[in-house]
Design a protein around this motif. Structure first.
Motif, PDB file in Angstrom:
ATOM      1  N   LYS A   2     -12.527 -40.767  25.887  1.00  0.00           N
ATOM      2  CA  LYS A   2     -12.089 -42.036  25.293  1.00  0.00           C
ATOM      3  C   LYS A   2     -13.299 -42.791  24.728  1.00  0.00           C
ATOM      4  O   LYS A   2     -14.284 -43.019  25.440  1.00  0.00           O
ATOM      5  CB  LYS A   2     -11.401 -42.907  26.353  1.00  0.00           C
ATOM      6  CG  LYS A   2      -9.964 -42.483  26.625  1.00  0.00           C
ATOM      7  CD  LYS A   2      -9.197 -43.575  27.357  1.00  0.00           C
ATOM      8  CE  LYS A   2      -8.813 -44.708  26.416  1.00  0.00           C
ATOM      9  NZ  LYS A   2      -8.148 -45.835  27.116  1.00  0.00           N
ATOM     10  N   ILE A   3     -13.181 -43.138  23.444  1.00  0.00           N
ATOM     11  CA  ILE A   3     -14.325 -43.757  22.757  1.00  0.00           C
ATOM     12  C   ILE A   3     -13.931 -45.108  22.178  1.00  0.00           C
ATOM     13  O   ILE A   3     -12.902 -45.241  21.510  1.00  0.00           O
ATOM     14  CB  ILE A   3     -14.833 -42.842  21.618  1.00  0.00           C
ATOM     15  CG1 ILE A   3     -15.272 -41.495  22.200  1.00  0.00           C
ATOM     16  CG2 ILE A   3     -15.973 -43.505  20.858  1.00  0.00           C
ATOM     17  CD1 ILE A   3     -15.752 -40.492  21.182  1.00  0.00           C
ATOM     18  N   MET A   4     -14.767 -46.090  22.435  1.00  0.00           N
ATOM     19  CA  MET A   4     -14.565 -47.409  21.827  1.00  0.00           C
ATOM     20  C   MET A   4     -15.760 -47.726  20.941  1.00  0.00           C
ATOM     21  O   MET A   4     -16.913 -47.630  21.381  1.00  0.00           O
ATOM     22  CB  MET A   4     -14.445 -48.477  22.927  1.00  0.00           C
ATOM     23  CG  MET A   4     -14.478 -49.901  22.386  1.00  0.00           C
ATOM     24  SD  MET A   4     -13.962 -51.155  23.597  1.00  0.00           S
ATOM     25  CE  MET A   4     -15.205 -51.020  24.865  1.00  0.00           C
ATOM     26  N   VAL A   5     -15.469 -48.081  19.690  1.00  0.00           N
ATOM     27  CA  VAL A   5     -16.536 -48.530  18.795  1.00  0.00           C
ATOM     28  C   VAL A   5     -16.456 -50.049  18.720  1.00  0.00           C
ATOM     29  O   VAL A   5     -15.407 -50.609  18.392  1.00  0.00           O
ATOM     30  CB  VAL A   5     -16.386 -47.941  17.379  1.00  0.00           C
ATOM     31  CG1 VAL A   5     -17.488 -48.474  16.460  1.00  0.00           C
ATOM     32  CG2 VAL A   5     -16.424 -46.412  17.414  1.00  0.00           C
ATOM     33  N   ILE A   6     -17.548 -50.698  19.062  1.00  0.00           N
ATOM     34  CA  ILE A   6     -17.600 -52.162  18.944  1.00  0.00           C
ATOM     35  C   ILE A   6     -18.415 -52.478  17.689  1.00  0.00           C
ATOM     36  O   ILE A   6     -19.641 -52.285  17.660  1.00  0.00           O
ATOM     37  CB  ILE A   6     -18.229 -52.817  20.188  1.00  0.00           C
ATOM     38  CG1 ILE A   6     -17.471 -52.387  21.454  1.00  0.00           C
ATOM     39  CG2 ILE A   6     -18.218 -54.335  20.048  1.00  0.00           C
ATOM     40  CD1 ILE A   6     -17.972 -53.032  22.744  1.00  0.00           C
ATOM     41  N   MET A   7     -17.719 -52.890  16.671  1.00  0.00           N
ATOM     42  CA  MET A   7     -18.377 -53.253  15.415  1.00  0.00           C
ATOM     43  C   MET A   7     -18.938 -54.663  15.560  1.00  0.00           C
ATOM     44  O   MET A   7     -18.216 -55.579  15.977  1.00  0.00           O
ATOM     45  CB  MET A   7     -17.326 -53.206  14.306  1.00  0.00           C
ATOM     46  CG  MET A   7     -17.807 -53.660  12.964  1.00  0.00           C
ATOM     47  SD  MET A   7     -18.776 -52.412  12.132  1.00  0.00           S
ATOM     48  CE  MET A   7     -17.478 -51.384  11.452  1.00  0.00           C
ATOM     49  N   VAL A   8     -20.211 -54.817  15.236  1.00  0.00           N
ATOM     50  CA  VAL A   8     -20.823 -56.148  15.355  1.00  0.00           C
ATOM     51  C   VAL A   8     -21.452 -56.507  14.010  1.00  0.00           C
ATOM     52  O   VAL A   8     -22.616 -56.192  13.740  1.00  0.00           O
ATOM     53  CB  VAL A   8     -21.882 -56.190  16.477  1.00  0.00           C
ATOM     54  CG1 VAL A   8     -22.204 -57.646  16.824  1.00  0.00           C
ATOM     55  CG2 VAL A   8     -21.422 -55.461  17.726  1.00  0.00           C
ATOM     56  N   LEU A  57     -14.839 -50.251  31.279  1.00  0.00           N
ATOM     57  CA  LEU A  57     -14.510 -49.295  32.339  1.00  0.00           C
ATOM     58  C   LEU A  57     -13.437 -48.304  31.907  1.00  0.00           C
ATOM     59  O   LEU A  57     -13.309 -47.225  32.479  1.00  0.00           O
ATOM     60  CB  LEU A  57     -14.062 -50.043  33.610  1.00  0.00           C
ATOM     61  CG  LEU A  57     -15.130 -50.929  34.255  1.00  0.00           C
ATOM     62  CD1 LEU A  57     -14.586 -51.614  35.501  1.00  0.00           C
ATOM     63  CD2 LEU A  57     -16.383 -50.115  34.606  1.00  0.00           C
ATOM     64  N   GLN A  58     -12.671 -48.659  30.884  1.00  0.00           N
ATOM     65  CA  GLN A  58     -11.578 -47.776  30.438  1.00  0.00           C
ATOM     66  C   GLN A  58     -12.058 -46.669  29.498  1.00  0.00           C
ATOM     67  O   GLN A  58     -11.276 -45.821  29.093  1.00  0.00           O
ATOM     68  CB  GLN A  58     -10.508 -48.606  29.724  1.00  0.00           C
ATOM     69  CG  GLN A  58      -9.756 -49.541  30.653  1.00  0.00           C
ATOM     70  CD  GLN A  58      -8.939 -50.556  29.885  1.00  0.00           C
ATOM     71  OE1 GLN A  58      -8.473 -50.280  28.782  1.00  0.00           O
ATOM     72  NE2 GLN A  58      -8.775 -51.733  30.444  1.00  0.00           N
ATOM     73  N   TYR A  59     -13.329 -46.721  29.094  1.00  0.00           N
ATOM     74  CA  TYR A  59     -13.815 -45.744  28.110  1.00  0.00           C
ATOM     75  C   TYR A  59     -14.942 -44.898  28.681  1.00  0.00           C
ATOM     76  O   TYR A  59     -15.679 -45.337  29.564  1.00  0.00           O
ATOM     77  CB  TYR A  59     -14.306 -46.480  26.853  1.00  0.00           C
ATOM     78  CG  TYR A  59     -13.166 -47.084  26.069  1.00  0.00           C
ATOM     79  CD1 TYR A  59     -12.540 -46.369  25.053  1.00  0.00           C
ATOM     80  CD2 TYR A  59     -12.686 -48.352  26.377  1.00  0.00           C
ATOM     81  CE1 TYR A  59     -11.473 -46.912  24.351  1.00  0.00           C
ATOM     82  CE2 TYR A  59     -11.624 -48.904  25.686  1.00  0.00           C
ATOM     83  CZ  TYR A  59     -11.021 -48.176  24.672  1.00  0.00           C
ATOM     84  OH  TYR A  59      -9.959 -48.707  23.991  1.00  0.00           O
ATOM     85  N   ASP A  60     -15.062 -43.675  28.136  1.00  0.00           N
ATOM     86  CA  ASP A  60     -16.156 -42.799  28.548  1.00  0.00           C
ATOM     87  C   ASP A  60     -17.412 -43.107  27.737  1.00  0.00           C
ATOM     88  O   ASP A  60     -18.534 -42.952  28.213  1.00  0.00           O
ATOM     89  CB  ASP A  60     -15.782 -41.329  28.285  1.00  0.00           C
ATOM     90  CG  ASP A  60     -14.463 -40.976  28.933  1.00  0.00           C
ATOM     91  OD1 ASP A  60     -14.380 -41.109  30.169  1.00  0.00           O
ATOM     92  OD2 ASP A  60     -13.510 -40.609  28.211  1.00  0.00           O
ATOM     93  N   ARG A  61     -17.176 -43.484  26.480  1.00  0.00           N
ATOM     94  CA  ARG A  61     -18.312 -43.689  25.572  1.00  0.00           C
ATOM     95  C   ARG A  61     -18.082 -44.967  24.771  1.00  0.00           C
ATOM     96  O   ARG A  61     -16.981 -45.207  24.275  1.00  0.00           O
ATOM     97  CB  ARG A  61     -18.435 -42.488  24.624  1.00  0.00           C
ATOM     98  CG  ARG A  61     -19.527 -42.612  23.603  1.00  0.00           C
ATOM     99  CD  ARG A  61     -19.679 -41.333  22.792  1.00  0.00           C
ATOM    100  NE  ARG A  61     -20.205 -40.232  23.599  1.00  0.00           N
ATOM    101  CZ  ARG A  61     -20.490 -39.025  23.113  1.00  0.00           C
ATOM    102  NH1 ARG A  61     -20.285 -38.756  21.829  1.00  0.00           N
ATOM    103  NH2 ARG A  61     -20.963 -38.079  23.902  1.00  0.00           N
TER     104      ARG A  61
END
Ligand SMILES: Cc1cc2nc3c(=O)[nH]c(=O)nc-3n(C[C@H](O)[C@H](O)[C@H](O)COP(=O)(O)O)c2cc1C
Length: 182
Positions: A2-8, A57-61
């Motif tokens: 699971k991957i989350m991208v945080i665009m800043v 905590l919900q994501y691996d990366r």
């Protein structure tokens, strides 16, 4: 994974590099990536710390994507780190929440690659310039992955962006080569 991208990006609407890269990365992605827009979520910069910690905590990366500003990241990302990575949660006694979690930086750079080296116009490599963020994630016992870096973005053609977006999509999913051991 699971991957989350945080665009800043402080002005994503008028961004070319980061918006285009993300568009092509999504088209080429070989799995799901959840993308957020931090400046849009927190127009008043009042970061919801608990919400951010629960999400992580919900994501691996977790990938932080941002334009390179004054050899660093935009200020809301610095504030995010200051607010969210607190003692007892991210580091220090009992602060093991990020142990072995994977973090990657993805940054767009105005200058050309050949400038970012000893003796070049910008004198230092990107790995050197990103060191404080790398150190931050080491302190949190997290696994810091090689950054995705794309140079010369203000002069880049649409075709080149397409290729960079595909390269980005690949790198987002590449398994970690080095497991950080603690
Ligand atoms: C405030 C500011 C600071 C910048 N600092 C740098 C820098 O230190 N090095 C560099 O190569 N480019 C620098 N640039 C160029 C940006 O990195 C480049 O325009 C950005 O990555 C383009 O992304 P975007 O199209 O998504 O906005 C800077 C731009 C701005 C607006």
């Amino acid at each position: 994974m699971k991957i989350m991208v945080i665009m800043v990006h402080p002005d994503l609407e008028n961004s070319r590099a980061n918006r285009t890269l993300m568009q092509y990365a999504k088209l080429n992605a070989k799995g799901d990536i959840d993308v957020r827009d931090l400046y849009n979520e927190y127009p008043d910069w009042n970061i919801d710390i608990e919400h951010e910690q629960q999400l992580i905590l919900q994501y691996d990366r977790v990938v932080f994507q941002f334009p390179f500003y004054w050899y660093s990241c935009p200020p809301l990302l610095k504030k995010w780190m200051d607010d969210v990575l607190i003692s007892g949660w991210a580091f220090g006694p009992g602060g093991n929440s990020l142990r072995s979690k994977e973090f990657m930086l993805a940054t767009t750079i105005g200058g050309p690659e050949h400038s970012y080296r000893a003796g070049g116009a910008d004198r230092f490599t990107i790995s050197e310039l990103l060191r404080p963020i790398q150190a931050t994630f080491y302190k949190c016992k997290a696994n810091y992955l090689p950054a995705f870096v794309t140079y010369n973005v203000d002069r880049m053609s649409d075709v080149a962006f397409q290729a960079e977006g595909a390269r980005y999509a690949e790198q987002i999913f590449v398994p970690a080569v080095v497991e950080t051991q603690y």
